[in-house]
Design a protein around this motif. Structure first.
Motif: not given
Lengths: 128, 559, 362
Positions: A19-29, A56-71
């Motif tokens: 759970v801690k890991f998921l919370v960390l990811i959420c904070a990152l997002l 920048t906004a599109l790049f950040v969105a891509t990063v976020k989507a990748t994080i959501v997908g991976l984790y």
């Protein structure tokens, strides 16, 4: 209930994400969201690249989507095939966007420029 | 006909009486009970939307249309369309019949995710509640398509739009979860011996449908959410006064709604494959082509949404591309029809109620599909778009085909679901009335559409020459309604007073016919092994039971 | 190739009258559209009768004869299945090509087409002839045998121009121009319907396309353009009720019936005395007088036409669109004069009793 797989990989059902890991990811997002909001307000004309905000906004969105997908969607620990399915569905998104954009590009010349009263109103409000 | 009394109930333990009380139904995890609840709900919604349909038809009997006001009429066709599409036809075969039949056809005890299944049903109920709220809070008159800018213009469209959009959003999730459930169930819970190409075709159809449900429905979810945000906050994505693009909404909407029509028709086609094979006691012809065609329709269906927008200002280049691809979708459907006809060839055709529905499907779907050619062709679609020709076409495929497939499936699996037989004579009468009524009601609409009658018109005072077609159409609708009423009556009657049904009244070979009617609580004690589900030679008629049994001299697979 | 098909399907000769499926042909593209329609329809007839015929034949010939019969027939036949996949595919390619030719014809307006600007709004059509400076409402006059191009936009929601007899249709999109073209082949009147649902009075959004001989067209346009400019104040009411009232018609009746908007009957009496209450609770009479909102009642009417949202009458939803820019000053004056003299222009049932030139109507 049906057959259980007797082979054991670490990508089988059973891998629990802490759970801690998921919370960390959420904070990152959330942090990345804050970045997006900041970027939307920053005036980039100083760097001479006015589109920097969108890039920048599109790049950040891509990063976020990748994080959501991976984790959040567990793809990091799943079989590659699952990842293919996910990417496959992105193909449909690409198909849709390509066609919708091609279409609207084709009728750009017919758009009546400046016929946006509500935009003018909103811009006025923003200025004051 | 045997005289052994089968009306005195020898009640054995089955899923209907295993537990009692309303809570054991509303919170059940049993796929069979969920299927029955869906059936009741979907048929009730069908009744509601059908009443609106009759109101529409009465309004159109005269050019001046004095039965309803313009506003009331606009609400009537909007609500009729929205309820029929989202609450009735999309869930009908997959959720009401599929939920019941699919696990049993696989010899499994339940679907892969029973709780998700229950949740899907509850989402349907919440979707309905939101629709009812929408009717109460101002009503909706935007058309079931919710085109912008009319649907974002608070001054002109009615106040029930937002609850209706939320309701549809919720229904979308009901559909997605059902699809997910079925995909996993078919992948993971198949019994020994049932390779992909040994599955009954109903399962192929359900699988293809489930793929579309999972892939396409999120798009309508986002679209509706955007529409709600546009209407409340005014972000300016579809509103031209804010620099938005109203045609973009149409792209978004139809990207889902076209695959949605394949969600409606594919399961019905799966049902028809079963009906034709079982009731002509003949191995289905061209199994592989039918299976592949279901997948082909599902895939191609995603590429053709622009054919709803040929006159919307979409660029000519896109129009040409969409037109070509649209023709490609017609081929798999045609292949199915030919395969079904070839199945009838040298069959042993029993003209009972399910078969009459199956044959009606072939007749009606042929017309519906062929008139799709007129609409796929650019030159003619310019003339026919937004006319009654389109209305006739989609009623032929959605109602005359998908709904009739649904009715056929209900009659085919009724003995299994309820454990009782309905009155066969009344069944045939009702099926014939539905067939005749439907064709009279909707064929006249083709003619008036191509002659110039636009759709969504409450009155047609400038075009009184169309009155005769409208009168035919209303007359047909009345016959159709009568057919449905009779059907409801004898089906309800059979629940209480019907003859007890044997395990296999029709001589089907798929697994659901090998458990009792109604099935026991857990379907099968062990998952049975399967052979070829269209090989009927292993069955023989049992006179006492008035049903079919496995032949004693033939071994079950795996023995 | 086309001419062979045309002679085979004689129903599609130019200027053909209405038949079982289609209305009369009145434009140059109608012929190729109808040809496409009939090619497809005959292919459909063939398949329909083949399918239904086989079905009925099999139903009878292979009827079940008892419980014991198990049928024994072929389960697949690969050459046959491939054949009935490939042949329909070829057929639909043919249909597509035939349809595309007709469609491309519909897209490109010929050089030098006569241009008409169309504005659609809930729930009326306005046709502007820029060449002559004339405006028509609910009626479009065009010369015969002349390509006409409609350049269209909407003021509010989606609409669509459909002229069935010409086989043309195109949506009107707000914020954008769309266009269609036609060349009428026969003098006469033709229906123009709105073919995209646009709200309450969608069914009433009609126009008539009047196709007139070429030599009559220009005089009609010139007359229309200056119709009201030289009129005296006394001639304005008759002009207004015939030429301008059309665009008000769908919401404002002449016989006292309340519609989406108040009836025009008795309107001037109410407005003059200020006997109107607004949704804000104000009375109109309070707004009259020097140094207030409206010096004279005429100003209130003028404002209601160009900025209707300014004051909404109680009991109505305020859905009137603005006519700013669509009516010249003198035309608004004409409307005001019309209200003042409405009793002389209509009878009790709300029928218009005078012609535009002031002569009594038969």
């Amino acid at each position: 209930m049906p057959h259980t797989d007797s082979t054991h990989h670490d990508d089988q059902i059973g891998h629990i994400v802490p759970v801690k890991f998921l919370v960390l990811i959420c904070a990152l997002l959330l942090f990345l969201t804050a970045v997006t909001v900041w970027v939307s307000r920053y005036d980039f004309t100083e760097i001479n690249i006015a589109e920097m905000g969108i890039i920048t906004a599109l790049f950040v969105a891509t990063v976020k989507a990748t994080i959501v997908g991976l984790y959040f969607m567990h793809l990091r620990w799943d079989r590659p095939f699952i990842g293919f399915i996910f990417v496959g569905s992105i193909l449909f998104v690409v198909l849709f966007i390509c066609i919708a954009l091609t279409d609207s590009l084709a009728y750009q010349p017919t758009i009546i420029k400046g016929d946006t009263p509500k935009v003018t109103e909103a811009m006025d409000l923003l200025k004051h | 006909m045997t005289t052994t009394s089968t009306t005195t109930p020898q009640v054995f333990d089955n899923y209907l009486n295993h537990t009692k009380g309303i809570r054991s139904w509303l919170f059940t995890l049993d796929h069979k009970r969920i299927g029955v609840m869906y059936l009741i709900c979907v048929l009730s919604a069908f009744l509601l939307a059908g009443i609106f349909a009759m109101m529409i038809r009465f309004q159109l009997l005269t050019p001046e249309g004095t039965f309803m006001t313009q506003d009331q009429y606009n609400q009537a066709f909007t609500v009729h369309g929205a309820i029929m599409v989202f609450l009735v036809i999309i869930p009908a075969v997959p959720a009401a019949l599929g939920n019941f039949v699919l696990p049993i056809m696989l010899g499994a005890k339940d679907v892969a995710f029973p709780k998700l299944n229950l949740f899907s049903w509850w989402l349907w109920v919440f979707g309905l509640i939101f629709f009812l709220i929408a009717l109460g809070v101002g009503g909706i008159d935007t058309g079931w398509t919710f085109y912008t800018p009319y649907s974002i213009d608070k001054a002109s469209s009615m106040g029930g739009v937002i609850p209706a959009l939320i309701g549809t959003f919720i229904l979308g999730f009901s559909s997605i979860f059902t699809g997910m459930n079925f995909i996993v169930t078919i992948h993971r819970l198949r019994p020994k011996g049932m390779t992909w190409f040994r599955m009954p075709l109903f399962l192929w159809a359900t699988y293809a449908t489930a793929i579309i449900q999972v892939l396409a429905t999120p798009v309508i979810g986002i679209t509706l959410l955007l529409l709600v945000i546009e209407r409340t906050v005014g972000i300016g994505i579809f509103d031209p006064a804010m620099g938005g693009d109203p045609v973009l909404y149409q792209h978004f909407f139809w990207f889902y709604s076209h695959p949605a029509v394949y969600i409606m028709i594919l399961p019905a086609m799966g049902v028809v494959s079963e009906l034709i094979a079982v009731h002509s006691h003949r191995h289905i012809f061209g199994y592989k082509f039918i299976a592949y065609s279901s997948i082909a329709i599902a895939m191609f269906g995603f590429l053709v949404w622009g054919h709803h927008m040929f006159t919307s200002g979409q660029s000519p280049l896109m129009n040409v591309i969409f037109s070509i691809i649209t023709f490609s979708v017609s081929i798999p459907s045609a292949v199915k029809i030919f395969n079904w006809l070839a199945t009838l060839y040298k069959g042993s055709i029993s003209l009972n109620t399910p078969m009459i529905y199956g044959l009606s499907f072939i007749f009606i779907f042929s017309i519906g599909g062929l008139t799709g050619l007129h609409l796929a062709t650019l030159a003619t679609d310019v003339h026919l778009h937004d006319s009654y020709f389109v209305v006739a076409h989609f009623h032929y495929v959605m109602m005359g085909s998908a709904l009739i497939g649904f009715l056929g499936g209900i009659h085919h699996w009724w003995p299994k679901m309820i454990g009782k037989m309905y009155n066969e004579n009344w069944g045939r009468i009702s099926a014939i009335l539905v067939f005749i009524g439907f064709n009279v009601a909707f064929f006249s609409q083709f003619m008036m559409g191509s002659k110039g009658m636009p759709r969504r018109y409450a009155t047609y005072t400038e075009m009184p020459e169309f009155q005769i077609y409208h009168i035919w159409s209303t007359a047909g609708s009345t016959i159709l309604a009568l057919g449905f009423v009779i059907c409801a009556v004898y089906l309800l009657h059979s629940v209480f007073k019907g003859k007890r049904a044997p395990a296999n009244p029709w001589g089907g070979r798929s697994l659901e016919w090998q458990c009792s009617s109604p099935p026991p609580w857990d379907n099968f004690a062990e998952q049975p092994e399967v052979g070829d589900c269209y090989d009927f030679s292993v069955l023989e008629w049992n006179e006492t039971e008035q049903g079919y049994d496995w032949r004693k001299d033939v071994a079950h697979p795996g023995e | 190739m086309f001419s062979i098909l045309t002679s085979l399907l004689a129903t599609t000769s130019q200027g053909a009258p209405a038949n079982f499926w289609l209305p009369k042909q009145a434009s140059t593209v109608a012929e190729s559209v109808d040809l496409t329609f009939f090619v497809i329809t005959w292919i459909c007839y063939f398949f329909f009768f083949a399918i239904t015929g086989s079905m009925v034949l099999f139903m009878i010939k292979y009827r079940r004869k008892g419980h014991e019969v198990v049928a024994d027939g072929p389960t697949h036949n690969t050459p046959l299945e491939i054949a009935w996949t490939v042949l329909p595919l070829l057929l639909v390619v043919v249909i597509f090509v035939v349809g595309m030719r007709g469609y491309l014809n519909l897209q490109e307006a010929p050089e030098g087409s006569y241009e008409v600007q169309v504005t659609g709004q809930k729930w009326s059509w306005t046709f502007d002839h820029p060449k002559y400076g004339a405006t028509q409402v609910a009626e479009l006059t065009v010369p015969v045998h002349t390509p006409v191009r409609l350049l269209m936009t909407s003021n509010d929601v989606l609409h669509s121009v459909w002229i069935p007899d010409f086989r043309v249709k195109m949506d009107l999109v707000p914020g954008r121009y769309t266009s269609l073209w036609f060349e009428a082949t026969a003098v006469g009147n033709y229906n123009l319907n709105c073919a995209e649902y646009c709200g309450k009075d969608h069914s009433k959004m009609f126009a008539t396309v009047r196709v007139v001989p070429k030599d009559e067209f220009e005089p009609i346009m010139i007359k229309l353009a200056s119709e009201y400019e030289d009129m005296s104040v006394g001639e304005l009411p008759a002009y207004a009720i015939n030429r301008l009232y059309n665009r008000c018609q769908s919401c404002h009746s002449l016989d006292g019936t309340t519609g989406t908007g108040p009836s025009f009957k008795g309107l001037w009496t109410r407005v003059k005395s200020g006997d109107v209450v607004f949704t804000t609770g104000e009375r109109l009479s309070d707004l009259y007088g020097e140094n207030t909102t409206y010096e004279v009642p005429e100003n209130y009417i003028r404002t209601s036409i160009v900025n209707p949202q300014e004051h909404i009458v109680q009991g109505y939803l305020g859905s009137m669109p603005s006519f700013q820019g669509q009516l010249k000053d003198k035309q608004i004056t004409a409307m005001i004069e019309m209200f003042k003299h409405l009793d002389e222009l209509t009878d009790d049932e709300g029928n218009i009793t005078v012609n535009p030139d002031g002569a009594p109507r038969q």
